[in-house]
Write a protein that holds these residues in place. Structure first.
Motif, PDB file in Angstrom:
ATOM      1  N   ARG A  80       0.575  -1.143  -0.279  1.00  0.00           N
ATOM      2  CA  ARG A  80      -0.357  -0.188   0.423  1.00  0.00           C
ATOM      3  C   ARG A  80       0.611   1.345  -0.041  1.00  0.00           C
ATOM      4  N   LEU A  81       2.119   1.247   0.284  1.00  0.00           N
ATOM      5  CA  LEU A  81       2.967   1.703   0.716  1.00  0.00           C
ATOM      6  C   LEU A  81       3.676   2.487  -0.372  1.00  0.00           C
ATOM      7  N   GLY A  82       3.849   1.402  -1.227  1.00  0.00           N
ATOM      8  CA  GLY A  82       4.401   1.382  -3.330  1.00  0.00           C
ATOM      9  C   GLY A  82       5.775   1.203  -2.470  1.00  0.00           C
ATOM     10  N   LEU A  83       6.752   0.658  -0.944  1.00  0.00           N
ATOM     11  CA  LEU A  83       8.151   1.030  -1.468  1.00  0.00           C
ATOM     12  C   LEU A  83       8.420  -0.150  -2.299  1.00  0.00           C
ATOM     13  N   PHE A  84       8.066  -1.569  -2.982  1.00  0.00           N
ATOM     14  CA  PHE A  84       8.462  -2.169  -3.231  1.00  0.00           C
ATOM     15  C   PHE A  84       8.808  -1.920  -5.027  1.00  0.00           C
ATOM     16  N   ALA A  85       7.959  -1.018  -5.546  1.00  0.00           N
ATOM     17  CA  ALA A  85       7.997  -0.131  -6.354  1.00  0.00           C
ATOM     18  C   ALA A  85       9.271   0.431  -6.176  1.00  0.00           C
ATOM     19  N   GLN A  86       9.159   2.007  -4.933  1.00  0.00           N
ATOM     20  CA  GLN A  86      10.350   2.375  -5.031  1.00  0.00           C
ATOM     21  C   GLN A  86      11.589   1.835  -4.509  1.00  0.00           C
TER      22      GLN A  86
END
Length: 280
Positions: A80-86
């Motif tokens: 949900r926080l988009g950490l893997f994409a970041q």
């Protein structure tokens, strides 16, 4: 047995830790002011790497340090926080800054893997007796660094996935004026050439009915990248049902591949504190 060597996991964790939001050790909303301490993020991160590398179930990887439910909940929170994409984007930027992306030569190809559990992106596999399968249309630079992917059902043809895959180039910032896209014979059609012309791209497409070794072109880089990704058994035999979770594991795998390539190629030209004693 560690999922990955320490010279690879440590830089990955250092960057991932910097992206994590602040979390108290104890839940401040607990009515008695005390509760079980929060499971360390490092433990969950290591468990996700083990899941990605070995392809085992959440129940099999759970132990006294954390439960399968905790792994899933923390995984969904980070998605949900988009950490893997970041993380994948930062790894790509670091590679471009240290080594340099070969964006003048792009390779795109599809790969079909098993998806026994079905799910949002699964479909009947034409190469596995109609069993559930997952297709990814992957794109790499001229060396094989993964630039992104589009997920689809296994019975979807490669050609319709080319346009959304090429659209991922918009996320890479400034691009060279002359870009050549290397494709196999499955893309040999007028629609493919129209798609390339509309984006100002040149195409080197294998012709149907003409045999040529993949080593004769620059297309073998994307084939090698598919093999790198399939070495992570979570991706080669995917039991995840949600597309968001599958993309998260792909982003984590691509970050691992990119950081590993960065260390390997920078080993002879750069020096740093935790540099491996031997070239990986």
């Amino acid at each position: 047995m560690p999922a990955l060597p320490s010279w690879l996991t440590e830089p990955l964790w250092d960057q991932f830790e910097a992206l994590l939001p602040e979390r108290p050790v104890y839940d401040p909303a607990h009515p008695l002011g005390c509760h079980r301490p929060r499971i360390s993020d490092r433990i969950i991160f290591d468990k996700l790497l083990q899941l990605l590398r070995f392809g085992c179930s959440y129940q099999a990887i759970a132990d006294t340090t954390c439960s399968a439910t905790t792994i899933r909940n923390r995984r969904d929170e980070w998605i949900r926080l988009g950490l893997f994409a970041q993380l994948q984007h930062i790894a790509l930027e670091a590679y471009d800054r240290i080594v340099g992306l070969a964006l003048d030569q792009i390779a795109v190809d599809g790969s079909i893997t098993k998806a026994p559990g079905g799910g949002e992106a699964a479909g009947r596999s034409p190469v596995d007796r109609g069993k559930q399968g997952l297709k990814r249309s992957g794109m790499t630079d001229g060396y094989g660094i993964p630039l992104g992917r589009v997920l689809a059902a296994a019975n979807c043809h490669d050609s319709p996935l080319l346009a959304p895959t090429l659209d991922l180039l918009d996320n890479l910032g400034p691009l060279p004026d002359d870009i050549t896209v290397h494709l196999d014979a499955g893309y040999d059609s007028g629609k493919t050439r129209t798609t390339l012309d509309a984006r100002g791209l040149s195409g080197r497409i294998a012709h149907k009915g003409e045999k040529a070794p993949v080593q004769a072109t620059q297309r073998w880089h994307v084939e090698r990248t598919h093999a790198w990704q399939n070495a992570f058994y979570r991706l080669a035999r995917c039991y995840e049902r949600r597309t968001s979770v599958i993309n998260a594991f792909f982003d984590l795998a691509d970050a691992v591949i990119t950081v590993r390539s960065t260390i390997r190629r920078a080993w002879t030209t750069h020096r740093w504190d935790n540099r491996p004693t031997r070239r990986p």
